[in-house]
Design a protein around this motif. Structure first.
Motif, PDB file in Angstrom:
ATOM      1  N   LEU A  15       0.822  -1.207   0.000  1.00  0.00           N
ATOM      2  CA  LEU A  15       0.000   0.000   0.000  1.00  0.00           C
ATOM      3  C   LEU A  15       0.859   1.262   0.000  1.00  0.00           C
ATOM      4  N   ARG A  16       1.941   1.232   0.737  1.00  0.00           N
ATOM      5  CA  ARG A  16       2.833   2.383   0.790  1.00  0.00           C
ATOM      6  C   ARG A  16       3.487   2.635  -0.567  1.00  0.00           C
ATOM      7  N   ALA A  17       3.875   1.548  -1.253  1.00  0.00           N
ATOM      8  CA  ALA A  17       4.470   1.700  -2.582  1.00  0.00           C
ATOM      9  C   ALA A  17       3.465   2.255  -3.579  1.00  0.00           C
ATOM     10  N   ARG A  18       2.200   1.815  -3.468  1.00  0.00           N
ATOM     11  CA  ARG A  18       1.189   2.321  -4.392  1.00  0.00           C
ATOM     12  C   ARG A  18       0.880   3.789  -4.104  1.00  0.00           C
ATOM     13  N   LEU A  22       1.477   7.597  -6.871  1.00  0.00           N
ATOM     14  CA  LEU A  22       0.364   8.420  -7.350  1.00  0.00           C
ATOM     15  C   LEU A  22       0.594   9.890  -7.018  1.00  0.00           C
ATOM     16  N   SER A  23       0.053  10.752  -7.857  1.00  0.00           N
ATOM     17  CA  SER A  23       0.062  12.190  -7.585  1.00  0.00           C
ATOM     18  C   SER A  23      -1.374  12.642  -7.346  1.00  0.00           C
ATOM     19  N   PRO A  24      -1.581  13.806  -6.749  1.00  0.00           N
ATOM     20  CA  PRO A  24      -2.953  14.291  -6.533  1.00  0.00           C
ATOM     21  C   PRO A  24      -3.784  14.350  -7.801  1.00  0.00           C
ATOM     22  N   ARG A  36       6.345  18.657  -1.197  1.00  0.00           N
ATOM     23  CA  ARG A  36       6.202  17.319  -0.631  1.00  0.00           C
ATOM     24  C   ARG A  36       7.583  16.765  -0.304  1.00  0.00           C
ATOM     25  N   ARG A  37       7.723  16.298   0.921  1.00  0.00           N
ATOM     26  CA  ARG A  37       9.011  15.748   1.331  1.00  0.00           C
ATOM     27  C   ARG A  37       9.341  14.461   0.589  1.00  0.00           C
ATOM     28  N   VAL A  38       8.337  13.674   0.279  1.00  0.00           N
ATOM     29  CA  VAL A  38       8.522  12.431  -0.474  1.00  0.00           C
ATOM     30  C   VAL A  38       7.505  12.417  -1.608  1.00  0.00           C
ATOM     31  N   ARG A  42       0.022  11.992   0.119  1.00  0.00           N
ATOM     32  CA  ARG A  42       0.185  11.985   1.566  1.00  0.00           C
ATOM     33  C   ARG A  42      -0.814  11.009   2.184  1.00  0.00           C
ATOM     34  N   ARG A  43      -0.489  10.539   3.379  1.00  0.00           N
ATOM     35  CA  ARG A  43      -1.412   9.643   4.081  1.00  0.00           C
ATOM     36  C   ARG A  43      -2.770  10.309   4.276  1.00  0.00           C
ATOM     37  N   GLU A  44      -2.751  11.596   4.584  1.00  0.00           N
ATOM     38  CA  GLU A  44      -4.011  12.303   4.810  1.00  0.00           C
ATOM     39  C   GLU A  44      -4.912  12.257   3.583  1.00  0.00           C
TER      40      GLU A  44
END
Length: 284
Positions: A15-18, A22-24, A36-38, A42-44
């Protein structure tokens, strides 16, 4: 409990890799404007799309909680997961049984052995659940290499593709084929996530090849059963072959890989020449 945690970690990593891929704009969200730091969402943002709490998503990605089928379904929509991604996750969600953690049997049915031998102009391999090369015919030896001369622990399709110079040089589109192979192995891993032999194979490959380690970490999965391969053979030159995988039972994990060329094409003529070559004469 350890088994659940192992599966939870794999689900969280996936899930983290997916999310990172993705971008907004991919999910119709406006850009916030702040750096964005990464890379990735974002998780949010993912929690908002999936209608779950940020705390729950954090614990899920860290492997601290087990995911339910309903939550995975909502995350599948939020992360734009494809069919193979959902299949991979659904397998990881299945309860572990004693049979599920055992290695698949490597016994070859006599009918399959006969079929391999009767394919006189068609290279064919019998692959196991870790893409181990369990059996092959003479045509496969002529196309690839002499599998019989290899130590047993090296008779693995992925291992050879990444480590054997002749196998690598044969593939004109090596990176494409290698990435596809990693995705297929990742999908295979979901059948038995706690297989120690698979873990050992992945560790060996990751140590040997930076490419493998990077692509394995991407968590791409594929259940493709057909495609095409472009080869350059030292004896007969270029070959454009169709590759088909025919599955056996779910229990043994064995699949028959067959390579064919369209009739009347230069590749068909080259394959016929290659498979009829007198292999008692040393090849140049």
């Amino acid at each position: 409990m350890a088994t659940v945690s192992a599966r939870a970690r794999q689900i969280g990593d996936f899930l983290r890799a997916r999310r990172a891929g993705l971008s907004p704009t991919d999910v119709s969200l406006p850009e916030s404007g702040s750096p964005r730091r990464v890379p990735g969402l974002r998780r949010e943002e993912v929690a908002h799309l999936a209608a779950i709490s940020v705390d729950y998503l954090t614990r899920l990605e860290q492997g601290r909680v087990a995911a339910s089928t309903a939550v995975i379904a909502t995350l599948g929509v939020a992360l734009r997961l494809g069919h193979d991604d959902r299949t991979y996750l659904s397998r990881l969600l299945r309860p572990t049984t004693g049979a599920a953690t055992r290695s698949a049997p490597s016994e070859i049915r006599p009918a399959l052995r006969r079929l391999l031998d009767q394919l006189s102009e068609t290279p064919a391999l019998l692959l196991g659940n870790r893409m181990d090369i369990l059996a092959w015919n003479e045509c496969a030896t002529a196309l690839y290499l002499d599998f019989e001369a290899l130590p047993l622990e090296q008779r693995n399709y992925v291992w050879l593709l990444f480590t054997h110079p002749a196998m690598r040089a044969l593939h004109l589109e090596w990176e494409h084929d290698a990435r596809s192979c990693v995705a297929a192995l990742r999908m295979e891993s979901s059948r038995s996530p706690e297989d120690p032999q698979l873990e050992a194979l992945v560790d060996r490959l990751s140590t040997h090849s930076r490419d493998f380690a990077r692509w394995w970490a991407e968590h791409r999965v594929s259940s493709a059963t057909y495609g095409s391969k472009q080869y350059r053979h030292p004896l007969v030159g270029r070959l454009a072959l169709d590759c088909d995988l025919w599955g056996g039972s779910e229990d043994d994990g064995q699949r028959l890989m067959v390579l064919t060329a369209e009739s009347g094409t230069p590749s068909a003529d080259a394959l016929r020449l290659l498979t009829s070559w007198d292999r008692t004469v040393p090849a140049p």
